[in-house]
Design an enzyme around this catalytic site. Sequence first.
Site, PDB file in Angstrom:
ATOM      1  CE  LYS A 169      10.156 -43.427  19.000  1.00  0.00           C
ATOM      2  NZ  LYS A 169      10.299 -41.973  19.229  1.00  0.00           N
TER       3      LYS A 169
ATOM      4  NE  ARG B 115      17.141 -41.096  23.465  1.00  0.00           N
ATOM      5  CZ  ARG B 115      17.692 -42.061  22.732  1.00  0.00           C
ATOM      6  NH1 ARG B 115      18.482 -42.948  23.319  1.00  0.00           N
ATOM      7  NH2 ARG B 115      17.473 -42.148  21.446  1.00  0.00           N
TER       8      ARG B 115
ATOM      9  CG  HIS C  70      18.270 -40.622  16.826  1.00  0.00           C
ATOM     10  ND1 HIS C  70      18.931 -39.459  17.174  1.00  0.00           N
ATOM     11  CD2 HIS C  70      17.415 -40.877  17.855  1.00  0.00           C
ATOM     12  CE1 HIS C  70      18.498 -39.040  18.348  1.00  0.00           C
ATOM     13  NE2 HIS C  70      17.587 -39.890  18.784  1.00  0.00           N
TER      14      HIS C  70
ATOM     15  CE1 TYR D 275      19.667 -34.326  22.168  1.00  0.00           C
ATOM     16  CE2 TYR D 275      20.005 -35.785  20.294  1.00  0.00           C
ATOM     17  CZ  TYR D 275      19.373 -35.492  21.485  1.00  0.00           C
ATOM     18  OH  TYR D 275      18.434 -36.354  21.981  1.00  0.00           O
TER      19      TYR D 275
ATOM     20  CG  HIS E 201      13.725 -38.441  26.647  1.00  0.00           C
ATOM     21  ND1 HIS E 201      13.798 -39.802  26.423  1.00  0.00           N
ATOM     22  CD2 HIS E 201      13.929 -37.855  25.429  1.00  0.00           C
ATOM     23  CE1 HIS E 201      14.013 -40.023  25.129  1.00  0.00           C
ATOM     24  NE2 HIS E 201      14.103 -38.858  24.517  1.00  0.00           N
TER      25      HIS E 201
ATOM     26  NE  ARG F 291      14.230 -43.980  22.138  1.00  0.00           N
ATOM     27  CZ  ARG F 291      15.030 -44.464  21.206  1.00  0.00           C
ATOM     28  NH1 ARG F 291      15.649 -45.634  21.406  1.00  0.00           N
ATOM     29  NH2 ARG F 291      15.212 -43.817  20.073  1.00  0.00           N
TER      30      ARG F 291
END
Length: 383
Positions: A266, A333, A356, A365, A330, A241
Site C-alpha cells: 500500500k 491481518r 503502517h 489494536y 482482512h 493484505r
Amino acid sequence: MDLFTIMELPVITVREISHKGKARLKLEFEYNALLHTELKKIPGASWSRSIRAWHMPYRKDSLLLLLDTMRNKARVVLSKKFEFQESGHHTMLHPVANTAKRPLNPELIDQLEKFRDFLKSKRYSHNTVLTYSDALKAFFAFFPDRSFEDYAEQDLIDFNNHFILARKFSFSYQNQVVNALKIYFREIRKISIDPELIHRPKRIKSLPNVLSKEEVKAILDAPENIKHRAMLSLLYSAGLRRSELLNLKKSDIHSERMMIIIRKGKGGKDRTVNLSPKILELLRDYYKVYRPHDWLFEGQYGGQYSEKSLASVLKHAVEKAGIKKPVSLHWLRHSFATHLLEAGTDLRYIQTILGHNSSKTTEIYTHVSTKSLQNVKSPFDSL
C-alpha cells in the site's frame, strides 16, 4: 495499436439479461483462456453454469471496469445503448447520479484530461485515478453551463450541500471527493479558492474485527487443498493484505534469510516480513504439488490468482470451520496484529511489519487486545 491488430482481437458482446431475478450484463465470447483469467480479476464478475456465460452487475462502473480491463486484449461490443439507474452505494468507480448524463464542454474535458495526467504522473493507483476523475467530473457536470475559469468558493459549498450531502454518499466516497477537488484546485488550477470549504465528514471509529487463536486455527486447518491452506496460512502468519499475497512471486520468498519481500505494498512501498519456519515447510509441500511458474500462487489456467477466488477459498474454510461470523480476508491481518500485541510484541515492531505510515493506525489494536483488559477487575467482584 493499429486498426488491423484491433480487428484481430477476440470480441466480447455485452447484453442485458435477467438472472435470478436481477438485471445483469451478460458477456458473450468464444472460449479464450486469457479472457477467463482477466474476468476473474473483476469484482462482481461471475461464471454461471446455468447460462454458461460470464455476467456482471448491471451498473455503469462494472461496464467501465470491463472496458478498462480488456483494453488491448479484446473488443467489447455493446448490443445496445445501456441506460443505468444510478445509486448511492460505494463502488470502484462511483456513480455521479444524474450529472453523468450532462455532456461536458470541450474545455472541461480538457481540464479532466489534465487532471488524469497529473494523477498518473504522481503514480496514483489505477483505481484512485478512476475514482478521483469521476469525482471531478461530477463537480464539472453539476454546473453544466459554467466555464472552469468562473468557479467561485460558493460553488464548492453548493456542490457539497446539494450533491455530496444530499445523496448521502458513504464516508469513504465523500472523503475521496474532497481529496479530488483539493488536488485539482491546488495543482491544476493553482488558484486561491479554499477547498477546505468542503468539510470532511467525521470518520466512523469502528474497531477492527478480531478472531481468537482457536478460530484462526480452525479456519486454517479447514481446507483440504494444500494451495488453499498455504494461501490462508501465509496471510495470517505474515499479516499480509490480500493484494500483497497475490502479488508475491517465487523470488520474493528468501528461505536462507527467513524473510519475505513485499513489493509495492500500500502506497507503493516495499518492506520485509519474517518467514515462519512452519510456513516455509508448508510452502515447500505446496510447491512440490503445484510447481508455480512465476507467481507464488497461480490460477487454474495459469497467471496470477484472483482476489475473487481467494475470497471464495476463505468463505468455504469459514463454513467448514463452523464459524458463523462474516469473516473477511482482512480479519486475518487484524487477528495477526492483535495476537502479536497480546504476546508482548512492541507496537513499533508491529507497525513496521504491517507497513503502517503512522503509529496511530497501529494503536487501534490496543483497543481490541484482551491482554490489559484481563488484568482489570470489575468492582462488582469485590462487593
